[in-house]
Every structure is written in structure tokens, then in C-alpha cells.
Design a protein around this motif. Structure first.
Motif, PDB file in Angstrom:
ATOM      1  N   GLU A  31       0.823  -1.207   0.000  1.00 18.71           N
ATOM      2  CA  GLU A  31       0.000   0.000   0.000  1.00 18.71           C
ATOM      3  C   GLU A  31       0.857   1.257   0.000  1.00 18.71           C
ATOM      4  OE1 GLU A  31      -3.326   0.657  -0.365  1.00 18.71           O
ATOM      5  OE2 GLU A  31      -3.387  -1.454  -0.915  1.00 18.71           O
ATOM      6  N   ARG A  32       2.016   1.209   0.597  1.00 19.40           N
ATOM      7  CA  ARG A  32       2.917   2.358   0.596  1.00 19.40           C
ATOM      8  C   ARG A  32       3.476   2.630  -0.788  1.00 19.40           C
ATOM      9  NH1 ARG A  32       4.717   0.521   5.515  1.00 19.40           N
ATOM     10  NH2 ARG A  32       6.340  -0.728   4.537  1.00 19.40           N
ATOM     11  N   GLN A  33       3.644   1.571  -1.609  1.00 21.26           N
ATOM     12  CA  GLN A  33       4.365   1.747  -2.860  1.00 21.26           C
ATOM     13  C   GLN A  33       3.720   1.100  -4.072  1.00 21.26           C
ATOM     14  OE1 GLN A  33       8.176  -0.057  -2.328  1.00 21.26           O
ATOM     15  NE2 GLN A  33       7.339  -2.044  -1.810  1.00 21.26           N
ATOM     16  N   TRP A  34       2.420   0.810  -4.049  1.00 19.57           N
ATOM     17  CA  TRP A  34       1.798   0.086  -5.161  1.00 19.57           C
ATOM     18  C   TRP A  34       1.907   0.846  -6.472  1.00 19.57           C
ATOM     19  CZ3 TRP A  34      -1.944   2.024  -8.206  1.00 19.57           C
ATOM     20  CH2 TRP A  34      -2.698   3.072  -7.717  1.00 19.57           C
ATOM     21  N   TRP A  35       1.963   2.151  -6.418  1.00 17.54           N
ATOM     22  CA  TRP A  35       2.026   2.956  -7.635  1.00 17.54           C
ATOM     23  C   TRP A  35       3.319   2.729  -8.407  1.00 17.54           C
ATOM     24  CZ3 TRP A  35       6.230   6.020  -7.134  1.00 17.54           C
ATOM     25  CH2 TRP A  35       6.682   6.261  -5.840  1.00 17.54           C
ATOM     26  N   LYS A  36       4.310   2.094  -7.793  1.00 14.20           N
ATOM     27  CA  LYS A  36       5.578   1.814  -8.477  1.00 14.20           C
ATOM     28  C   LYS A  36       5.458   0.659  -9.470  1.00 14.20           C
ATOM     29  CE  LYS A  36       8.602   3.259  -4.707  1.00 14.20           C
ATOM     30  NZ  LYS A  36       9.643   2.820  -3.767  1.00 14.20           N
ATOM     31  N   TYR A  37       4.402  -0.136  -9.321  1.00 16.80           N
ATOM     32  CA  TYR A  37       4.236  -1.303 -10.181  1.00 16.80           C
ATOM     33  C   TYR A  37       3.533  -0.907 -11.466  1.00 16.80           C
ATOM     34  CZ  TYR A  37       5.484  -3.827  -6.018  1.00 16.80           C
ATOM     35  OH  TYR A  37       6.156  -4.271  -4.917  1.00 16.80           O
ATOM     36  N   ALA A  38       4.056  -1.380 -12.581  1.00 18.15           N
ATOM     37  CA  ALA A  38       3.443  -1.085 -13.874  1.00 18.15           C
ATOM     38  C   ALA A  38       2.101  -1.798 -13.963  1.00 18.15           C
ATOM     39  CB  ALA A  38       4.365  -1.549 -14.995  1.00 18.15           C
ATOM     40  N   GLY A  39       1.143  -1.179 -14.628  1.00 19.21           N
ATOM     41  CA  GLY A  39      -0.154  -1.804 -14.825  1.00 19.21           C
ATOM     42  C   GLY A  39      -1.118  -1.500 -13.703  1.00 19.21           C
ATOM     43  N   ALA A  40      -2.226  -2.196 -13.722  1.00 19.96           N
ATOM     44  CA  ALA A  40      -3.295  -1.960 -12.765  1.00 19.96           C
ATOM     45  C   ALA A  40      -2.952  -2.532 -11.398  1.00 19.96           C
ATOM     46  CB  ALA A  40      -4.581  -2.590 -13.288  1.00 19.96           C
ATOM     47  N   LYS A  41      -3.468  -1.881 -10.382  1.00 20.87           N
ATOM     48  CA  LYS A  41      -3.228  -2.332  -9.009  1.00 20.87           C
ATOM     49  C   LYS A  41      -3.796  -3.733  -8.797  1.00 20.87           C
ATOM     50  CE  LYS A  41      -3.846  -0.926  -4.206  1.00 20.87           C
ATOM     51  NZ  LYS A  41      -4.403   0.082  -3.292  1.00 20.87           N
ATOM     52  N   GLU A  42      -4.964  -4.006  -9.364  1.00 18.33           N
ATOM     53  CA  GLU A  42      -5.594  -5.313  -9.185  1.00 18.33           C
ATOM     54  C   GLU A  42      -4.718  -6.435  -9.742  1.00 18.33           C
ATOM     55  OE1 GLU A  42      -7.188  -2.570 -10.204  1.00 18.33           O
ATOM     56  OE2 GLU A  42      -8.449  -2.298  -8.434  1.00 18.33           O
ATOM     57  N   GLN A  43      -4.074  -6.170 -10.871  1.00 20.21           N
ATOM     58  CA  GLN A  43      -3.181  -7.170 -11.463  1.00 20.21           C
ATOM     59  C   GLN A  43      -1.968  -7.396 -10.566  1.00 20.21           C
ATOM     60  OE1 GLN A  43      -3.785  -9.088 -14.018  1.00 20.21           O
ATOM     61  NE2 GLN A  43      -1.839 -10.147 -13.798  1.00 20.21           N
ATOM     62  N   CYS A  82       2.759   0.156  13.601  1.00 17.36           N
ATOM     63  CA  CYS A  82       3.782  -0.167  12.609  1.00 17.36           C
ATOM     64  C   CYS A  82       3.995   0.982  11.619  1.00 17.36           C
ATOM     65  CB  CYS A  82       3.383  -1.440  11.869  1.00 17.36           C
ATOM     66  SG  CYS A  82       4.481  -1.927  10.542  1.00 17.36           S
ATOM     67  N   ASP A  83       2.900   1.569  11.117  1.00 16.26           N
ATOM     68  CA  ASP A  83       2.997   2.637  10.113  1.00 16.26           C
ATOM     69  C   ASP A  83       1.834   3.602  10.294  1.00 16.26           C
ATOM     70  OD1 ASP A  83       3.314   4.245   7.879  1.00 16.26           O
ATOM     71  OD2 ASP A  83       3.895   2.575   6.598  1.00 16.26           O
ATOM     72  N   PRO A  84       1.935   4.504  11.277  1.00 16.89           N
ATOM     73  CA  PRO A  84       0.798   5.364  11.611  1.00 16.89           C
ATOM     74  C   PRO A  84       0.319   6.267  10.470  1.00 16.89           C
ATOM     75  CG  PRO A  84       2.704   5.859  13.017  1.00 16.89           C
ATOM     76  CD  PRO A  84       3.071   4.719  12.137  1.00 16.89           C
ATOM     77  N   MET A  85       1.229   6.848   9.724  1.00 17.76           N
ATOM     78  CA  MET A  85       0.801   7.750   8.649  1.00 17.76           C
ATOM     79  C   MET A  85       0.026   7.011   7.565  1.00 17.76           C
ATOM     80  SD  MET A  85       3.982  10.387   8.333  1.00 17.76           S
ATOM     81  CE  MET A  85       3.260  11.215   6.949  1.00 17.76           C
ATOM     82  N   LEU A  86       0.528   5.856   7.163  1.00 16.23           N
ATOM     83  CA  LEU A  86      -0.145   5.068   6.133  1.00 16.23           C
ATOM     84  C   LEU A  86      -1.515   4.606   6.611  1.00 16.23           C
ATOM     85  CD1 LEU A  86      -0.177   3.510   3.417  1.00 16.23           C
ATOM     86  CD2 LEU A  86       0.826   1.590   4.684  1.00 16.23           C
ATOM     87  N   VAL A  87      -1.582   4.048   7.802  1.00 16.57           N
ATOM     88  CA  VAL A  87      -2.845   3.518   8.324  1.00 16.57           C
ATOM     89  C   VAL A  87      -3.870   4.642   8.483  1.00 16.57           C
ATOM     90  CG1 VAL A  87      -3.943   2.375  10.295  1.00 16.57           C
ATOM     91  CG2 VAL A  87      -1.789   1.493   9.372  1.00 16.57           C
ATOM     92  N   LYS A  88      -3.454   5.782   8.988  1.00 21.61           N
ATOM     93  CA  LYS A  88      -4.392   6.905   9.119  1.00 21.61           C
ATOM     94  C   LYS A  88      -4.877   7.375   7.753  1.00 21.61           C
ATOM     95  CE  LYS A  88      -2.642   8.618  13.501  1.00 21.61           C
ATOM     96  NZ  LYS A  88      -1.929   9.717  14.193  1.00 21.61           N
ATOM     97  N   ARG A  89      -3.989   7.405   6.767  1.00 24.04           N
ATOM     98  CA  ARG A  89      -4.400   7.805   5.415  1.00 24.04           C
ATOM     99  C   ARG A  89      -5.390   6.807   4.839  1.00 24.04           C
ATOM    100  NH1 ARG A  89      -2.665   6.428   0.366  1.00 24.04           N
ATOM    101  NH2 ARG A  89      -0.806   5.406   1.160  1.00 24.04           N
ATOM    102  N   LEU A  90      -5.119   5.504   5.003  1.00 21.48           N
ATOM    103  CA  LEU A  90      -6.031   4.479   4.487  1.00 21.48           C
ATOM    104  C   LEU A  90      -7.384   4.538   5.196  1.00 21.48           C
ATOM    105  CD1 LEU A  90      -3.521   1.520   4.118  1.00 21.48           C
ATOM    106  CD2 LEU A  90      -4.535   2.885   2.280  1.00 21.48           C
ATOM    107  N   ARG A  91      -7.379   4.762   6.493  1.00 17.15           N
ATOM    108  CA  ARG A  91      -8.643   4.898   7.230  1.00 17.15           C
ATOM    109  C   ARG A  91      -9.425   6.114   6.745  1.00 17.15           C
ATOM    110  NH1 ARG A  91      -6.848   3.973  13.558  1.00 17.15           N
ATOM    111  NH2 ARG A  91      -6.500   1.717  13.439  1.00 17.15           N
TER     112      ARG A  91
END
Length: 105
Positions: free
Chosen positions: A36-48, A77-86
Motif C-alpha cells: 500500500e505504501r508503494q503500489w504505484w511503483k508497479y506497472a499496470g493496474a493495481k488489481e493485477q 507499525c505505520d501510523p501515517m499510512l494507516v491513518k491515510r487508508l482509514r
């Protein structure tokens, strides 16, 4: 840049209680947060990328992610990420409710 931290596919599929033990985050929990922190680094769709890295459907992944971000261990573990996702989840829920009840912003 490859730092050797590539995510590996996850193949197990136990029930939610076994997936997220009460005492600490599992390796898969940490990998989901890392994704979730870095999914945008992967080419293509997130679902794939979810299917390739975790060997599960996007629906199941998001079910597990929603359980995970409600856990205090994930927040620790990762307060900024979890708060953003929430926050993003709350915004989506609010928009769905507004559409359902015909409320205009």
C-alpha cells in the motif's frame, strides 16, 4: 533501483482470525502495508499487481486490508499510512451514503 525488497506471492488463505493473530503483525500483514505504501511503483493496474504478488483476488485483498488497518498493531507499525487508508475508507463510505440517500454536497 532494486533494493532486494521485492514482494513475494502469498498463497495461504486461512480465515481472518488466523490471518491476523491478536498479538502481532504477520509477514503478510507487513507486506500488505508495504504494498500500500508503494503500489504505484508497479506497472499496470493495481488489481493485477495484487493478483501477482499475493495470489488472491482484489476483493479478498481489500477485505484483509480493511481488517488490517483497524488493528492497533498496524497503526503502531505505520501510523501515517494507516491513518491515510482509514481516512480514504471513511471518505468512500461517506460518498456512498450520500449517493444512496440522494444528498448533494
Amino acid at each position: 533501483m532494486d533494493d532486494g525488497s521485492a514482494l513475494q506471492p502469498v498463497t495461504e488463505g486461512p480465515e481472518d482470525d488466523a490471518v491476523f493473530p491478536a498479538d502481532l503483525l504477520s509477514e503478510r500483514d507487513r507486506r500488505i502495508l508495504a504494498f500500500e505504501r508503494q503500489w504505484w511503483k508497479y506497472a499496470g493496474a493495481k488489481e493485477q499487481a495484487i493478483r501477482e504478488l499475493f495470489d488472491m483476488s482484489a476483493t479478498r485483498y481489500y477485505q484483509l486490508l480493511n481488517i488490517l488497518i483497524d488493528r492497533p498493531e498496524a497503526l503502531e507499525c505505520d501510523p501515517m499510512l494507516v491513518k491515510r487508508l482509514r481516512r480514504m475508507r471513511s471518505q468512500r463510505q461517506r460518498r456512498r451514503a450520500e449517493r444512496r440517500f440522494g444528498i448533494r454536497p
